[in-house]
Design an enzyme around this catalytic site. Structure first.
Site, PDB file in Angstrom:
ATOM      1  N   ASN A  69      36.256  41.749  53.292  1.00 32.96           N
ATOM      2  CA  ASN A  69      35.924  41.553  54.595  1.00 32.96           C
ATOM      3  C   ASN A  69      36.119  42.497  55.589  1.00 32.96           C
ATOM      4  OD1 ASN A  69      38.240  39.748  54.023  1.00 32.96           O
ATOM      5  ND2 ASN A  69      38.150  39.965  56.196  1.00 32.96           N
ATOM      6  N   TYR A 113      53.152  31.628  52.677  1.00 28.54           N
ATOM      7  CA  TYR A 113      52.553  30.584  53.562  1.00 28.54           C
ATOM      8  C   TYR A 113      52.476  29.343  52.885  1.00 28.54           C
ATOM      9  CZ  TYR A 113      48.132  31.619  51.062  1.00 28.54           C
ATOM     10  OH  TYR A 113      47.230  31.866  49.967  1.00 28.54           O
ATOM     11  N   GLU A 114      52.774  29.222  51.637  1.00 28.71           N
ATOM     12  CA  GLU A 114      52.616  27.701  50.927  1.00 28.71           C
ATOM     13  C   GLU A 114      53.704  27.015  50.948  1.00 28.71           C
ATOM     14  OE1 GLU A 114      51.094  28.144  46.732  1.00 28.71           O
ATOM     15  OE2 GLU A 114      50.376  30.072  47.610  1.00 28.71           O
ATOM     16  N   HIS A 159      52.548  32.179  47.485  1.00 30.52           N
ATOM     17  CA  HIS A 159      52.612  32.897  48.681  1.00 30.52           C
ATOM     18  C   HIS A 159      53.477  32.392  49.573  1.00 30.52           C
ATOM     19  CE1 HIS A 159      48.369  33.433  46.985  1.00 30.52           C
ATOM     20  NE2 HIS A 159      48.423  34.482  47.943  1.00 30.52           N
ATOM     21  N   ALA A 210      43.263  40.268  47.448  1.00 29.65           N
ATOM     22  CA  ALA A 210      42.137  40.468  48.434  1.00 29.65           C
ATOM     23  C   ALA A 210      42.611  40.801  49.818  1.00 29.65           C
ATOM     24  CB  ALA A 210      41.538  38.973  48.617  1.00 29.65           C
ATOM     25  N   HIS A 223      43.373  30.352  41.612  1.00 27.51           N
ATOM     26  CA  HIS A 223      44.376  30.811  40.855  1.00 27.51           C
ATOM     27  C   HIS A 223      44.521  30.166  39.664  1.00 27.51           C
ATOM     28  CE1 HIS A 223      46.682  33.738  44.045  1.00 27.51           C
ATOM     29  NE2 HIS A 223      45.411  33.975  43.729  1.00 27.51           N
ATOM     30  N   SER A 242      43.913  36.674  44.853  1.00 25.99           N
ATOM     31  CA  SER A 242      42.820  35.520  44.935  1.00 25.99           C
ATOM     32  C   SER A 242      41.324  35.994  44.617  1.00 25.99           C
ATOM     33  CB  SER A 242      42.724  35.263  46.405  1.00 25.99           C
ATOM     34  OG  SER A 242      44.043  34.810  46.899  1.00 25.99           O
ATOM     35  N   MET A 285      47.675  38.735  52.881  1.00 25.62           N
ATOM     36  CA  MET A 285      48.836  37.742  52.819  1.00 25.62           C
ATOM     37  C   MET A 285      49.719  37.880  51.608  1.00 25.62           C
ATOM     38  SD  MET A 285      46.738  34.878  54.461  1.00 25.62           S
ATOM     39  CE  MET A 285      45.536  35.065  55.623  1.00 25.62           C
ATOM     40  N   SER A 286      49.812  39.164  50.901  1.00 22.55           N
ATOM     41  CA  SER A 286      50.639  38.976  49.740  1.00 22.55           C
ATOM     42  C   SER A 286      51.116  40.419  49.664  1.00 22.55           C
ATOM     43  CB  SER A 286      49.794  38.730  48.456  1.00 22.55           C
ATOM     44  OG  SER A 286      48.848  39.210  48.140  1.00 22.55           O
TER      45      SER A 286
END
Ligand code: HPA
Length: 278
Positions: A236, A86-87, A84, A114, A62, A31, A212-213
Site C-alpha cells: 500500500n 506489538y503482540e 512481533h 509487508a 502466519h 505477513s 512493523m518488523s
C-alpha cells in the site's frame, strides 16, 4: 535457563526432527507471503509448537511453521511466521527464531515483510530491496546484558544489509525481469498504522517504506555476524498518500498474497546466484 540455553534447546529440537540437515540460508516470510514456502523442494515442516522457546505468531496468515528444504539448490530454513513486538512478546522472543537459524548454520538470512511505501512511484505490488533501516522505536533486541557467546557489546551497522547480497538480489531480479526498487525501511512498531503527519516526518528523515518488523531481527543477526538481506513487499501507499484511503490489514494481506509468487521467484533466483557466498 539462560537465553543461550533456550536457543540451543530450539536448535536441538530442529536437529532431532531433521537429522543431518544443515541450512546455509535462512528466510523469514512476512505477513501474507506464506505461499512462498511452495518454492521449497523436499520440504520438512516443523510446527513452532514443537520447537521449545519459539513464540506462537498471532497474525492469522502466519503459518507458525519452520520449513526445511532446498531452494535454488541451496539448503534453506524458512520461518513461516514471526512474532512481533506489538503482540507483547519480549524482544528476546521476537529474535529467538532468527538466532536459532544462525546457530543451525545459516550464514545469511533474507528478511521479508509487508510494507507501506512513502514514494508515489513505488506503489502496491512492487518489491523493494532494503538498503538500510531507521530504528526510531527506542527498542533494541540487544538491550540488557550482552550475550557474549553470540557477539560483541557494540556492533557496527554501517553495512547492516550486506552489499554483496544486495548485488545478488539486483542480479536475480534482472535475470527474471522483475522491477526491484531499493530503499530505506523505517520500523514503526505498531500495531496502529502511522498518521499522515508521521509519514511526512519519516519521509523527511529519509524513509522509503514503513513497516512493523524486520529491524529487531536484522540487529540480532548482525550481532551474530550473519549477513542480512531484506525485501519489502509494498502492499500500500503509506497513510495519507494516494487517494487518502484508510489503511486496512485485510488489504495488506490480499495485496501481499498476490505478490508471494514474485517473491518466490526472486528468492529462488537469488539463492542460486548467492550460493557461493553462503
Ligand atoms: N505501515 C506499517 N506497516 C505496514 C504497512 C504500513 O503502511 N503496510 C504493511 N505493513
Amino acid at each position: 535457563m539462560t537465553e543461550i540455553d533456550r536457543i540451543d534447546a530450539a536448535v536441538a529440537a530442529i536437529q532431532a526432527a531433521a537429522p543431518g540437515f544443515r541450512p546455509r540460508l535462512g528466510i523469514v516470510l512476512g505477513s501474507g507471503l506464506d505461499a512462498c514456502a511452495e518454492a521449497i523442494t523436499d520440504p520438512v515442516d516443523i510446527s513452532y509448537a514443537d520447537i521449545p522457546g519459539f513464540p506462537k505468531p498471532a497474525v492469522d496468515s502466519h503459518a507458525g511453521r519452520l520449513r526445511l528444504g532446498s531452494l535454488g539448490g541451496v539448503p534453506v530454513a524458512m520461518l513461516r511466521g514471526r512474532a512481533h513486538a506489538y503482540e507483547g512478546h519480549p524482544m528476546a522472543d521476537v529474535v529467538r527464531p532468527v538466532r536459532t537459524l544462525a546457530r543451525l548454520g545459516c550464514n545469511a538470512v533474507v528478511l521479508t515483510n509487508a510494507a507501506g511505501s512513502l514514494r508515489e512511484e513505488v506503489g502496491p505490488g512492487r518489491l523493494m530491496a532494503i538498503a538500510d533501516h531507521i530504528n526510531w522505536s527506542g527498542l533494541n533486541p540487544l538491550t540488557g546484558p550482552n550475550l557474549d557467546a553470540l557477539g560483541a557489546r557494540f556492533i557496527d551497522m554501517t553495512t547492516a544489509y550486506d552489499p554483496g547480497l544486495r548485488g545478488h538480489l539486483a542480479a536475480a531480479a534482472e535475470g527474471i525481469g522483475l522491477d526491484l526498487a531499493e530503499g530505506v525501511y523505517f520500523w514503526y512498531p505498531g500495531p496502529s498504522f502511522e498518521t499522515p503527519a508521521e509519514i511526512r516526518a519519516f519521509r523527511t528523515l529519509g524513509a522509503d517504506a514503513v513497516g512493523m518488523s524486520t529491524v529487531p531481527e536484522c540487529i540480532a543477526l548482525r550481532h551474530m555476524g550473519v549477513k542480512v538481506a531484506g525485501i519489502s513487499t509494498i502492499t500500500n501507499l503509506a497513510a495519507g498518500m494516494g487517494a487518502g484511503a484508510a489503511l486496512d490489514h485485510a488489504d495488506v494481506m490480499t495485496t501481499g498474497a498476490g505478490m508471494a509468487m514474485d517473491l518466490a521467484r526472486l528468492l529462488t533466483a537469488f539463492a542460486g546466484i548467492a550460493a557461493d557466498d553462503l
